[in-house]
Motif scaffolding. Structure first.
Motif: not given
Length: 325
Positions: A100-129
């Protein structure tokens, strides 16, 4: 033949071998995906990583803190990623993971989802994943999961990055068809049908019959095409007994075959303390690879560091079966 000519012949043979390996992966649609500890990858001796036997590596796991912040410095992964790419292997960080990762429920909510997704994008691009692997499981999957997958796909696809997922039959009703349709492909975790958390249900956790049934459900009832599903196998075993009240245990495949001579020829064995250890030996892994060639588009392994070395390596066996005609 002189020493210089021998050296030239050796170098040419080595180059040709590497080219053939790269071409084999490019020409074959059969994926061999291995989960590999993100932490271990940071300090790995790159000469020991079996890049030549994999098409994808999923690093487990990349997660933010409970507030959604990615504070971990991933720069130590750069040599690993570069070495993988040199071998034509794609590298994806895998988010969430089992448990369980209870905090994912908060991260996936409408008000937080865009930031979380953008952070994943930035990490992907930065490290060439090469993309993101979504391993959100069980109770972590909620009503916002579908919108998260849609948003992640919309952001990563323009950059030609993959979006994949680890799925299981245990929470099949929580996975919407629309969410599953977004993924480039999914790895089916056909293991953990029992385990240490169920000491009262001793027995094998990952049989060939489990694989057949799990694939049949997602292929037939959920209409997932062959090219978008990969059969997951486990390089580990669970031990039960000798009493129902006895605590269960676990061992990786390498430990099992190194400790018990001949274990590679079976799927279960009685340990000195009376426990029965259940795992997949060579024969079952061969059958599962053949099943994956017929009804899926590859094999996924949890996890590569659990393999045995040398002649007992299941990864070597999978490659031999997968790429033979």
């Amino acid at each position: 033949m002189g020493t210089t000519k021998k050296l030239v012949v050796f170098i040419l043979a080595l180059v040709l071998s590497l080219q053939v390996q790269g071409q084999r992966k490019k020409q074959s649609d059969f994926r061999i995906i291995g989960y590999y500890s993100l932490k271990a990858a940071m300090t790995a001796d790159l000469k020991t990583v079996p890049f030549d036997k994999l098409t994808h590596i999923n690093l487990s796991f990349l997660n933010p803190d409970t507030l959604g912040n990615f504070n971990q410095d991933l720069s130590a992964l750069i040599p690993f990623i570069k070495a993988a790419h040199k071998h034509h292997v794609k590298v994806l960080p895998s988010i969430a993971g089992g448990g369980k990762h209870e905090y994912y429920h908060k991260l996936l909510k409408d008000e937080n989802r865009a930031r979380f997704i953008n952070d994943l994008l930035l990490i992907t691009l930065k490290y060439d994943f090469d993309g993101i692997d979504v391993d959100i499981e069980g109770s972590d999957i909620d009503e916002n999961y579908e919108n998260f997958v849609l948003g992640l796909t919309n952001v990563l696809k323009p950059h030609k990055k993959l979006v994949t997922a680890a799925i299981a039959i245990f929470y099949k009703d929580q996975l919407s068809d629309r969410a599953l349709a977004q993924y480039d492909f999914m790895t089916l975790m056909s293991y953990d049908h029992t385990g240490p958390w169920k000491p009262s249900k001793p027995g094998p956790h990952s049989t060939y019959e489990h694989a057949l049934a799990d694939l049949n459900y997602f292929r037939t009832e959920r209409n997932i095409p062959k090219e978008k599903i990969v059969l997951g196998v486990g390089f580990y075993g669970y031990g039960f007994g000798p009493e129902l009240t006895s605590p269960a245990s676990s061992m990786n495949y390498g430990q099992i075959v190194n400790t018990f001579p001949g274990a590679e020829k079976a799927d279960q064995m009685t340990m000195p303390d009376g426990k029965m250890m259940y795992y997949n030996g060579e024969a079952t892994m061969r059958k599962k690879t053949l099943l994956a060639k017929e009804n899926a588009s590859g094999i996924m392994i949890w996890q590569i560091l659990g393999d045995a070395a040398g002649k007992f390596s299941l990864l070597n066996l999978i490659n031999k079966v997968a790429y033979s005609k």
